[in-house]
Design an enzyme around this catalytic site. Structure first.
Site, PDB file in Angstrom:
ATOM      1  CG  ASP A 134      32.450 -12.964  12.782  1.00 47.26           C
ATOM      2  OD1 ASP A 134      31.274 -13.180  11.932  1.00 47.26           O
ATOM      3  OD2 ASP A 134      33.559 -12.268  12.260  1.00 47.26           O
ATOM      4  CG  HIS A 141      35.614 -11.634   2.819  1.00 51.19           C
ATOM      5  ND1 HIS A 141      35.758 -10.217   2.780  1.00 51.19           N
ATOM      6  CD2 HIS A 141      36.002 -12.000   4.216  1.00 51.19           C
ATOM      7  CE1 HIS A 141      36.157  -9.560   3.758  1.00 51.19           C
ATOM      8  NE2 HIS A 141      36.367 -10.483   4.750  1.00 51.19           N
ATOM      9  CD  GLU A 206      34.363  -8.345   8.498  1.00 47.36           C
ATOM     10  OE1 GLU A 206      35.552  -8.330   8.467  1.00 47.36           O
ATOM     11  OE2 GLU A 206      33.909  -8.979   9.390  1.00 47.36           O
ATOM     12  CD  GLU A 208      30.230 -11.149   9.538  1.00 47.10           C
ATOM     13  OE1 GLU A 208      30.032 -12.105  10.261  1.00 47.10           O
ATOM     14  OE2 GLU A 208      31.242 -10.762   9.856  1.00 47.10           O
ATOM     15  CG  ASP A 240      32.078  -8.611  13.419  1.00 47.52           C
ATOM     16  OD1 ASP A 240      31.513  -8.085  14.431  1.00 47.52           O
ATOM     17  OD2 ASP A 240      32.697  -9.336  13.319  1.00 47.52           O
ATOM     18  NE  ARG A 244      37.968  -4.514   6.977  1.00 47.98           N
ATOM     19  CZ  ARG A 244      37.570  -5.804   7.023  1.00 47.98           C
ATOM     20  NH1 ARG A 244      38.047  -6.656   7.734  1.00 47.98           N
ATOM     21  NH2 ARG A 244      36.573  -5.672   6.447  1.00 47.98           N
ATOM     22  CD  GLN A 247      40.866  -7.375  10.975  1.00 48.41           C
ATOM     23  OE1 GLN A 247      40.227  -6.548  10.430  1.00 48.41           O
ATOM     24  NE2 GLN A 247      40.559  -8.822  10.737  1.00 48.41           N
ATOM     25  CE  LYS A 260      36.851  -8.514  12.237  1.00 49.59           C
ATOM     26  NZ  LYS A 260      35.888  -8.629  11.169  1.00 49.59           N
ATOM     27  CB  THR A 264      28.521  -6.841  16.421  1.00 54.86           C
ATOM     28  OG1 THR A 264      30.049  -7.155  16.367  1.00 54.86           O
ATOM     29  CG2 THR A 264      28.001  -7.633  15.313  1.00 54.86           C
ATOM     30  CD  GLU A 380      35.798  -8.438  -0.006  1.00 57.10           C
ATOM     31  OE1 GLU A 380      35.350  -9.344  -0.649  1.00 57.10           O
ATOM     32  OE2 GLU A 380      35.035  -8.226   1.070  1.00 57.10           O
TER      33      GLU A 380
END
Length: 433
Positions: A134, A141, A206, A208, A240, A244, A247, A260, A264, A380
């Protein structure tokens, strides 16, 4: 190496499959993306297929409908994963694409026995993914997230020089429709003296783009940036998922782990770079920023190194589903905002001698744009959880709740050309076990 336009890109082409000719289809005859499928509930072996309108061309049923190099490629593609076709290289992929285009065009003999309705199919992850990497290619971002944690220094000094990435877990990559239990792990709040263990409270998505490796490279033999796209089979959508709060506690000094590796989600369809050739975009780097080092530079980089792919995120809550309401759009961005190109990611990944194999998957990293409405994650959009989003039905979200379904969509479009779509990548969060 940039794919050249050929007869398969002719915008005037139509198909004897009527659904491929509607303006809102993701899969006109100019697309022809690959998948692995089987008729739903049949118990049959999975095999390769190609989308056309709302149907799938069953590669295992082609038989003598194509010949020569195209037939050889179809045999490889008809297996229960696309790895062997991926490893065959761009000449094989292009030969099969051309043969299918001619077979499906208006004026060709209709062969409905080759088709399966997409509504009657179930899908598998299209390749045996040996390794998953990844990346972190959106400067917008990286800056927005960095500002939440390091207001005075949001972007680390290496970001503008080197494509940042980490190796992820391939075993929990699932195809669209994936469901998974809310992940658990250690978290520690700012006022907590010690961490606690339990379900994550700040679950996020996420937005992607996934990059499937085609022909690999031998260990010790880097892939030059100018040749890298000949090693890329195609692109898909990729979510993905990220815990948070887990993380934030675990990622230093080595990076994400439990935050993570639980899930996915990718779309079942792989859109080839050849199909995307008409939708190239100029790649721009601010003159004040460092320019790529020589191993990350190549002749066509600035003129056409980027790809103009619109990306969209939607949320369907359990209440919306129960009441028959449409999912709500959360954001829309574009892959052309990426700070690094697909070719640069491949070149950087292998420059130290690392071997990539057919079927390996690279994630682009969250694709956020410069505008706040183009953010590719809830982290975000809600400014770190401080500003809840109000959905059209009045519900609010800070992070993902149990029962929520996240849907990613993507498409490329240009004046005078048909829309080339990626289908969708959807996943639903279940309560923690």
């Amino acid at each position: 190496m940039i794919m050249q336009l050929n007869e398969t890109h002719d915008p005037s082409l139509t198909s004897w499959v009527d659904s491929a000719n509607t303006p809102d289809t993701d899969f006109p005859i100019q697309n022809l993306p690959f998948c692995v499928f089987r008729p739903r509930g049949s118990g049959q072996a999975f095999r390769g297929g190609v989308a056309i309108g709302d149907r799938i061309v069953d590669l295992a049923a082609l038989g003598d409908a194509v010949d020569g190099a195209a037939r050889d490629a179809a045999v490889l593609g008809a297996r229960d994963s696309l790895n062997d076709l991926m490893a065959a290289g761009p000449q094989a992929w292009s030969a099969l694409r051309l043969a299918l285009s001619r077979l499906l065009r208006s004026g060709a003999t209709p062969r409905p026995h080759l088709l399966v309705a997409q509504a009657d199919a179930e899908y598998a992850v299209p390749a045996r993914i040996g390794d998953y990497t990844d990346f972190y290619t959106s400067i917008h971002h990286a800056t927005a997230v960095g500002r939440l944690f390091r207001p005075d220094n949001p972007l680390l000094p290496n970001y503008k020089w080197v494509p940042i990435g980490y190796h992820g877990r391939a075993s929990t990559i699932g195809v669209s429709g994936q469901t998974f239990a809310r992940p658990r792990g250690q978290t520690r709040g700012p006022a907590d003296a010690e961490p606690s263990f339990g379900p994550c409270k700040r679950l996020d998505y996420e937005l992607e783009v996934g990059i499937f490796v085609g022909r690999g490279n031998d260990a010790g033999e880097p892939i030059p940036a100018g040749q890298a796209e000949s090693h890329v089979f195609g692109l898909c959508l990729l979510n993905d998922w990220s815990a948070r709060d887990v993380q934030a506690w675990e990622y230093q000094p080595l990076g994400p782990f439990l935050s993570k590796n639980f899930a996915t989600t990718i779309s079942p369809w792989i859109v080839t770079l050849e199909a995307l050739a008409p939708y190239r975009a100029a790649w721009q780097r601010d003159a004040a920023d460092p320019q790529p080092l020589p191993y990350l530079d190549y002749d066509s980089l600035r003129a056409s190194g980027g790809l103009d792919i619109e990306l969209e995120v939607l949320l369907e809550t359990a209440t919306m589903r129960r009441e028959g309401q449409a999912p709500a759009r959360l954001s829309q961005s574009n892959f052309r905002h990426s700070y690094w190109t697909v070719a640069q990611l491949m070149a950087h990944h292998t420059v130290n001698g690392c071997a990539l194999n057919a079927g390996d998957l690279l994630g682009s990293g969250t694709q956020s744009g410069p505008d706040s409405a183009e953010a590719g994650s809830l982290l975000e959009l809600t400014v770190g959880g401080k500003q809840p989003l109000t959905l059209p039905n009045g519900e609010q979200r800070v992070f993902i709740e149990d029962g929520d379904r996240i849907v990613l969509r993507g498409w490329a479009a240009a004046p005078g050309r048909p829309r080339i779509g990626f289908g969708e990548a959807s996943g639903t969060v279940l309560p923690a076990r």
